[in-house]
Structure formats: structure tokens, C-alpha cells
Design a protein around this motif. Structure first.
Motif, PDB file in Angstrom:
ATOM      1  N   LYS A 231     -62.708 -14.636  12.858  1.00  0.00           N
ATOM      2  CA  LYS A 231     -62.735 -13.730  13.413  1.00  0.00           C
ATOM      3  C   LYS A 231     -61.920 -12.911  13.642  1.00  0.00           C
ATOM      4  O   LYS A 231     -61.548 -11.447  13.354  1.00  0.00           O
ATOM      5  CB  LYS A 231     -64.518 -13.424  14.157  1.00  0.00           C
ATOM      6  CG  LYS A 231     -64.365 -12.451  14.398  1.00  0.00           C
ATOM      7  CD  LYS A 231     -65.963 -13.026  15.973  1.00  0.00           C
ATOM      8  CE  LYS A 231     -66.922 -12.018  16.939  1.00  0.00           C
ATOM      9  NZ  LYS A 231     -67.517 -11.589  17.472  1.00  0.00           N
ATOM     10  N   TRP A 232     -61.382 -13.426  15.175  1.00  0.00           N
ATOM     11  CA  TRP A 232     -60.046 -12.908  15.623  1.00  0.00           C
ATOM     12  C   TRP A 232     -58.735 -13.010  15.310  1.00  0.00           C
ATOM     13  O   TRP A 232     -58.026 -12.463  15.273  1.00  0.00           O
ATOM     14  CB  TRP A 232     -60.386 -13.674  16.599  1.00  0.00           C
ATOM     15  CG  TRP A 232     -61.682 -12.892  18.128  1.00  0.00           C
ATOM     16  CD1 TRP A 232     -62.222 -13.538  18.024  1.00  0.00           C
ATOM     17  CD2 TRP A 232     -61.919 -11.808  17.838  1.00  0.00           C
ATOM     18  NE1 TRP A 232     -63.260 -12.824  19.046  1.00  0.00           N
ATOM     19  CE2 TRP A 232     -62.731 -11.354  18.239  1.00  0.00           C
ATOM     20  CE3 TRP A 232     -60.743 -10.531  18.223  1.00  0.00           C
ATOM     21  CZ2 TRP A 232     -63.333 -10.171  19.671  1.00  0.00           C
ATOM     22  CZ3 TRP A 232     -61.107  -9.046  18.409  1.00  0.00           C
ATOM     23  CH2 TRP A 232     -62.855  -9.420  19.513  1.00  0.00           C
ATOM     24  N   LEU A 233     -58.456 -14.035  14.067  1.00  0.00           N
ATOM     25  CA  LEU A 233     -57.049 -13.691  13.040  1.00  0.00           C
ATOM     26  C   LEU A 233     -56.584 -12.889  13.277  1.00  0.00           C
ATOM     27  O   LEU A 233     -54.990 -12.485  13.128  1.00  0.00           O
ATOM     28  CB  LEU A 233     -57.514 -14.680  11.985  1.00  0.00           C
ATOM     29  CG  LEU A 233     -56.259 -14.880  11.163  1.00  0.00           C
ATOM     30  CD1 LEU A 233     -55.176 -16.085  12.883  1.00  0.00           C
ATOM     31  CD2 LEU A 233     -56.130 -16.493  10.323  1.00  0.00           C
ATOM     32  N   PRO A 234     -56.877 -11.765  11.987  1.00  0.00           N
ATOM     33  CA  PRO A 234     -56.512 -10.693  11.984  1.00  0.00           C
ATOM     34  C   PRO A 234     -55.513  -9.967  12.791  1.00  0.00           C
ATOM     35  O   PRO A 234     -54.795  -9.190  13.038  1.00  0.00           O
ATOM     36  CB  PRO A 234     -57.347  -9.230  11.155  1.00  0.00           C
ATOM     37  CG  PRO A 234     -57.768 -10.327  10.515  1.00  0.00           C
ATOM     38  CD  PRO A 234     -58.363 -11.758  11.845  1.00  0.00           C
ATOM     39  N   VAL A 235     -56.553  -9.556  14.131  1.00  0.00           N
ATOM     40  CA  VAL A 235     -55.964  -9.222  15.912  1.00  0.00           C
ATOM     41  C   VAL A 235     -54.497 -10.016  16.238  1.00  0.00           C
ATOM     42  O   VAL A 235     -53.680  -9.968  16.330  1.00  0.00           O
ATOM     43  CB  VAL A 235     -57.706  -8.948  16.823  1.00  0.00           C
ATOM     44  CG1 VAL A 235     -56.950  -8.305  17.929  1.00  0.00           C
ATOM     45  CG2 VAL A 235     -57.789  -8.274  15.526  1.00  0.00           C
ATOM     46  N   ARG A 236     -54.530 -11.445  15.776  1.00  0.00           N
ATOM     47  CA  ARG A 236     -54.101 -11.893  16.486  1.00  0.00           C
ATOM     48  C   ARG A 236     -52.835 -12.340  16.320  1.00  0.00           C
ATOM     49  O   ARG A 236     -51.218 -11.703  16.653  1.00  0.00           O
ATOM     50  CB  ARG A 236     -54.252 -13.773  16.636  1.00  0.00           C
ATOM     51  CG  ARG A 236     -53.678 -14.933  16.868  1.00  0.00           C
ATOM     52  CD  ARG A 236     -54.082 -15.969  16.933  1.00  0.00           C
ATOM     53  NE  ARG A 236     -52.539 -16.914  17.208  1.00  0.00           N
ATOM     54  CZ  ARG A 236     -53.046 -18.480  17.212  1.00  0.00           C
ATOM     55  NH1 ARG A 236     -54.873 -18.981  16.989  1.00  0.00           N
ATOM     56  NH2 ARG A 236     -52.119 -19.373  17.422  1.00  0.00           N
ATOM     57  N   VAL A 237     -52.530 -11.408  14.661  1.00  0.00           N
ATOM     58  CA  VAL A 237     -51.465 -12.027  13.699  1.00  0.00           C
ATOM     59  C   VAL A 237     -50.982 -10.526  13.936  1.00  0.00           C
ATOM     60  O   VAL A 237     -49.367 -10.563  14.018  1.00  0.00           O
ATOM     61  CB  VAL A 237     -52.081 -11.822  12.034  1.00  0.00           C
ATOM     62  CG1 VAL A 237     -50.632 -12.020  11.318  1.00  0.00           C
ATOM     63  CG2 VAL A 237     -52.354 -12.976  11.073  1.00  0.00           C
ATOM     64  N   ALA A 238     -51.865  -9.387  14.554  1.00  0.00           N
ATOM     65  CA  ALA A 238     -51.048  -8.051  14.487  1.00  0.00           C
ATOM     66  C   ALA A 238     -50.247  -8.346  15.622  1.00  0.00           C
ATOM     67  O   ALA A 238     -49.575  -7.906  16.070  1.00  0.00           O
ATOM     68  CB  ALA A 238     -52.085  -6.806  13.964  1.00  0.00           C
TER      69      ALA A 238
ATOM     70  N   HIS B 292     -59.926 -16.679  21.788  1.00  0.00           N
ATOM     71  CA  HIS B 292     -59.432 -15.919  20.935  1.00  0.00           C
ATOM     72  C   HIS B 292     -59.223 -14.296  21.802  1.00  0.00           C
ATOM     73  O   HIS B 292     -58.784 -13.665  21.664  1.00  0.00           O
ATOM     74  CB  HIS B 292     -59.294 -15.969  19.592  1.00  0.00           C
ATOM     75  CG  HIS B 292     -58.610 -16.966  18.778  1.00  0.00           C
ATOM     76  ND1 HIS B 292     -58.887 -18.106  18.747  1.00  0.00           N
ATOM     77  CD2 HIS B 292     -57.281 -16.287  17.831  1.00  0.00           C
ATOM     78  CE1 HIS B 292     -58.034 -18.988  17.627  1.00  0.00           C
ATOM     79  NE2 HIS B 292     -56.960 -17.792  17.802  1.00  0.00           N
ATOM     80  N   GLN B 293     -60.700 -13.876  21.730  1.00  0.00           N
ATOM     81  CA  GLN B 293     -61.263 -13.400  22.784  1.00  0.00           C
ATOM     82  C   GLN B 293     -60.325 -12.369  23.686  1.00  0.00           C
ATOM     83  O   GLN B 293     -59.860 -11.688  24.109  1.00  0.00           O
ATOM     84  CB  GLN B 293     -62.236 -13.014  22.563  1.00  0.00           C
ATOM     85  CG  GLN B 293     -63.063 -11.177  23.048  1.00  0.00           C
ATOM     86  CD  GLN B 293     -64.264 -11.517  22.608  1.00  0.00           C
ATOM     87  OE1 GLN B 293     -65.346 -12.567  22.523  1.00  0.00           O
ATOM     88  NE2 GLN B 293     -65.443 -10.238  23.234  1.00  0.00           N
ATOM     89  N   PHE B 294     -60.171 -14.412  24.535  1.00  0.00           N
ATOM     90  CA  PHE B 294     -59.999 -13.257  26.139  1.00  0.00           C
ATOM     91  C   PHE B 294     -58.024 -13.160  26.109  1.00  0.00           C
ATOM     92  O   PHE B 294     -57.833 -13.228  26.594  1.00  0.00           O
ATOM     93  CB  PHE B 294     -60.321 -14.822  26.833  1.00  0.00           C
ATOM     94  CG  PHE B 294     -59.386 -14.788  27.910  1.00  0.00           C
ATOM     95  CD1 PHE B 294     -60.094 -14.069  29.169  1.00  0.00           C
ATOM     96  CD2 PHE B 294     -58.422 -16.026  27.797  1.00  0.00           C
ATOM     97  CE1 PHE B 294     -59.185 -14.302  30.617  1.00  0.00           C
ATOM     98  CE2 PHE B 294     -57.730 -16.305  29.612  1.00  0.00           C
ATOM     99  CZ  PHE B 294     -58.368 -15.485  30.210  1.00  0.00           C
ATOM    100  N   ILE B 295     -57.875 -14.409  24.765  1.00  0.00           N
ATOM    101  CA  ILE B 295     -55.975 -13.764  25.072  1.00  0.00           C
ATOM    102  C   ILE B 295     -55.521 -12.841  24.119  1.00  0.00           C
ATOM    103  O   ILE B 295     -54.970 -11.938  25.393  1.00  0.00           O
ATOM    104  CB  ILE B 295     -55.962 -15.408  24.603  1.00  0.00           C
ATOM    105  CG1 ILE B 295     -55.647 -16.193  24.975  1.00  0.00           C
ATOM    106  CG2 ILE B 295     -53.999 -15.208  24.109  1.00  0.00           C
ATOM    107  CD1 ILE B 295     -55.430 -18.213  24.263  1.00  0.00           C
TER     108      ILE B 295
END
Length: 157
Positions: free
Chosen positions: A137-144, A98-101
């Protein structure tokens, strides 16, 4: 881990070895996993180098399925080492993907290249990424980022 910021004991490097080029592009990541899992790591809060991102950097083109596959192999090797329980490593793997993508998408969004950011986000569809699950941890950023790239289309070349 940026290599200019690491200090490693010679005996550790001699025992574990440097880069295993058979892994491909992320051979440095594989080396750090081997070293850190056996010898630990100490993080110091001092800045030791300046880092600039530019489009001519070799890392600019690393957001692709080949990099995902190579890193899947690195995580599989970490599991095989038995140093940490597999569920823990797989959770770290989900966070890492998630962080990488998201970093790749962010770089493009900063430049207003929404369609390219959307292409990077499609790496979440890769089986190696899907199989380890979502990173809370990264789901909110992914959704945004998904919302920010919705409807973006590549320009005809």
C-alpha cells in the motif's frame, strides 16, 4: 487515533485499564489496541477537533528507534491476545510502520529538510521494521520519498 476524538464507555476503561506506562511513549496506542480489539470502534466522518503540527510539539521527536521498538511490543501484545490471526496483525504492522515513517519524512520534506527526512527513512533499516516486510500500500510513497532524499547530506553542526 487522536484522543480528543474518542468516546469510550467507562466499563471498558475500567476493565481494560488506561495507559500502561511500562510500554513507554506510545502508551496511548497500546491502550487503543486493547480497547478496539475487545470492543470494536465506530468511525464517524465528522471533524471533532482541529490539529496543528508545530516543531515544539512533543511528537516532533518521536521518529526514532525507541518508538519503533515500543510499537513492536504493542503489536506483539496484540498477537498474544489472539483476537486476530498473527499474519493479519503483521500485515497491519508493516502498513503502520510505513505510514509512521513516511509521515515523519513528509513533515521534514514539507520544510525542505531533505537530509533530516533521509534520516527518518533510515528507520526502514531497523530489524523490527525489516522483519515484517514491505507494505504494498505504501511502497510507491516510500520509493518517491527515497528518490526525493537521494544524495541529501546533513549539514555540519
Amino acid at each position: 487515533m487522536r484522543e480528543p476524538t474518542a468516546v469510550v464507555r467507562r466499563t471498558a476503561i475500567e476493565k481494560e485499564g488506561l495507559f500502561d506506562t511500562s510500554i513507554g511513549g506510545p502508551a496511548d496506542t497500546d491502550m487503543w489496541v486493547r480497547l478496539f480489539s475487545r470492543y470494536g470502534v465506530r468511525c464517524l466522518p465528522q471533524a471533532t477537533c482541529a490539529y496543528t503540527i508545530h516543531e515544539a510539539a512533543a511528537t516532533t521527536g518521536m521518529w526514532n528507534s525507541g518508538t519503533i521498538k515500543a510499537n513492536a511490543e504493542i503489536f506483539d501484545r496484540a498477537v498474544a491476545s489472539g483476537v486476530v490471526p498473527e499474519p493479519t496483525i503483521r500485515r497491519w504492522q508493516a502498513d503502520w510502520y510505513h505510514q509512521f515513517i513516511l509521515a515523519g519524512a513528509y513533515r521534514r520534506l514539507r520544510q525542505g529538510r531533505r537530509a533530516e527526512a533521509r534520516e527518518v527513512l533510515r528507520l526502514f533499516d531497523q530489524p523490527d521494521v525489516r522483519d515484517v516486510g514491505v507494505s504494498p500500500k505504501w511502497l510507491p510513497v516510500r520509493v518517491a520519498f527515497a528518490a526525493a532524499t537521494a544524495g541529501a547530506r546533513r549539514k555540519a553542526s
